[in-house]
Structures are given as C-alpha cells and as structure tokens.
Design an enzyme around this catalytic site. Structure first.
Site, PDB file in Angstrom:
ATOM      1  N   HIS A 248      -0.970   0.865   5.149  1.00 42.11           N
ATOM      2  CA  HIS A 248      -1.255   0.017   3.867  1.00 42.11           C
ATOM      3  C   HIS A 248      -1.098   0.832   2.645  1.00 42.11           C
ATOM      4  CE1 HIS A 248      -3.727  -3.231   1.734  1.00 42.11           C
ATOM      5  NE2 HIS A 248      -3.901  -2.023   0.796  1.00 42.11           N
ATOM      6  N   GLU A 249      -1.819   2.041   2.772  1.00 43.74           N
ATOM      7  CA  GLU A 249      -1.828   3.133   1.585  1.00 43.74           C
ATOM      8  C   GLU A 249      -0.115   3.793   1.437  1.00 43.74           C
ATOM      9  OE1 GLU A 249      -4.060   2.712  -0.011  1.00 43.74           O
ATOM     10  OE2 GLU A 249      -5.645   1.972   1.387  1.00 43.74           O
TER      11      GLU A 249
ATOM     12  N   HIS B 287       1.487   1.468  -1.011  1.00 41.71           N
ATOM     13  CA  HIS B 287       1.249   1.806  -2.166  1.00 41.71           C
ATOM     14  C   HIS B 287       1.829   2.969  -2.826  1.00 41.71           C
ATOM     15  CE1 HIS B 287      -1.644  -1.419  -2.166  1.00 41.71           C
ATOM     16  NE2 HIS B 287      -2.577  -0.902  -1.774  1.00 41.71           N
TER      17      HIS B 287
END
Length: 234
Positions: free
Chosen positions: A113-114, A117
């Site tokens: 997820h990160e 980003h």
C-alpha cells in the site's frame, strides 16, 4: 502555506508521534533490541524479498529512477493505534507501525500500500499537501492495487455479497484514509473521491492489471520482469 494553516492541518502527523519526536534515533543499538522493532525489521525484509507485489513495485521504482533502500526509505515506529503505516512525502519515507503490525500477511499489504504511494510520488510528482484530488487518486490506487480489497480480506471482515463489491471496498477504504489525515467533512471527501474515482481506479500502473490475489501479482511481476526481453527482441 502560512504557518497558522500548517498548525491547524497536521496532515495526519499526529498519528505518527515519532515523526515529531527528538527521541527517535534511527539505527541506535537500543532501538534494535526492542522486540517490536526487531520483528518489524524481519517482516519488512521478508516482504521485500518474497512478496510479488512489493518486488514489482520496488523494480518499477528503480526503473523510474527512484531506487528504494530499506534503511533509508523505511522506518519501523510506534504509531497511533488506528493506523498500520503511512507515507511521509517530506522525507520520502514509509512508516511501518511496529506496534500494530503483527502478522506477515499484514506487513505485506502495508508495505505494498505505502509503496504505491511512493511510486506515485516518484512518477507523478503528487502534491500531497495542496491538491486534494492528487491525494484521493493515490489512496484509490493504493486500495485497489495493494490487495486491501481482495476477496479473502473482505470475507475475513465479513464484507461480501454486494454488487460491484471491489469498487465499493476501494471507495470506502480510500475515503477512510483521507479522513484520517485531513480535517475535512465526509461530504467534501466523498465529492473529491467521486470526481477522480473512474480515472484512478482504472490506472493500474505498474501492475498492468488489478492483482486480486498473490497469483495475479505473480503473473504481473513475471510480465514486468520479462518486458525488457520483449523490447530487446522485436
């Protein structure tokens, strides 16, 4: 941005107290002895070496000129009990909440997820602090591509059976992430998510597809690894 506005809008940094604490000395001997931190470091290393999601994203970032280094770009820290991780755009660093991540599968999802980003930060020059649509788009992509909304994870949350369930899961998780780090009304957040949803939901870079499970992610990683061979042999 004026100082008063910065003080009023902390951009979610209150969820990561060690980001604003002088007590955290990265790499210290004392730090390495803490059980949570050691376990976090071990699980992070395992995720980087074995998760097809993470390996693809790390490869894509390296190809884009944004190579990721474990000691520089990841930090295991204690966080607020409501979050598992975050991307600190000011330092280009991923925070992993060592007090809230206890299973390898959870670590794999948070790292993925990160990293999405971080990938967006690298390729798209996201204006995290001033452009609400940029933030919403990256949150939609992270929820869509990280496995957060996989069938297995949704069944474990007792969420299933709805029409277009994956899309609704992505929308809901993106909305919750925005509300956690911005002082805005739910209505305002929903409006922005709706405005960018279709475009950002259909942006599958660098996977080339929605990796609904580990098998999909493995196929995507294989295709990514083989793409140079295709270009080299027209």
């Amino acid at each position: 941005m004026d100082q008063t506005k910065q003080q009023e809008e902390d951009y979610g940094y209150n969820l990561f107290p060690e980001r604003n604490s002088g007590k955290f000395q990265k790499g210290s001997i004392a730090e390495s002895l803490f059980t949570f931190n050691h376990k976090c470091q071990v699980m992070l290393q395992f995720a980087m070496e074995t998760s097809p999601y993470a390996k693809l994203l790390l490869g894509a970032m390296k190809s884009s000129g944004c190579a990721v280094y474990k000691d520089r770009h990841f930090s295991c820290e204690d966080c607020d009990g409501t979050v598992s991780g975050g991307f600190d755009a000011t330092s280009s660093q991923i925070v992993l909440c060592q007090n809230n991540i206890h299973q390898q599968s959870h670590m794999n999802r948070v790292v993925t997820h990160e990293l999405i980003h971080a990938f967006d930060h690298c390729r798209a020059h996201v204006d995290w602090f001033n452009n609400f649509k940029h933030l919403a788009c990256s949150e939609i992509r992270a929820a869509n591509l990280s496995g957060d909304c996989s069938f297995h994870n949704e069944v474990s949350r007792f969420n299933f059976g709805l029409k277009k369930h994956h899309q609704e899961c992505v929308r809901g998780r993106a909305l919750r992430s925005i509300l956690a780090v911005r002082k805005v009304s739910r209505e305002e957040a929903e409006k922005v998510v709706d405005e960018v949803f279709d475009t950002c939901f259909n942006d599958h870079a660098p996977f080339g597809r929605i990796p609904h499970d580990k098998k999909d992610a493995n196929f995507a990683y294989r295709d990514f690894e083989n793409r140079d061979r295709y270009y080299a042999n027209p």
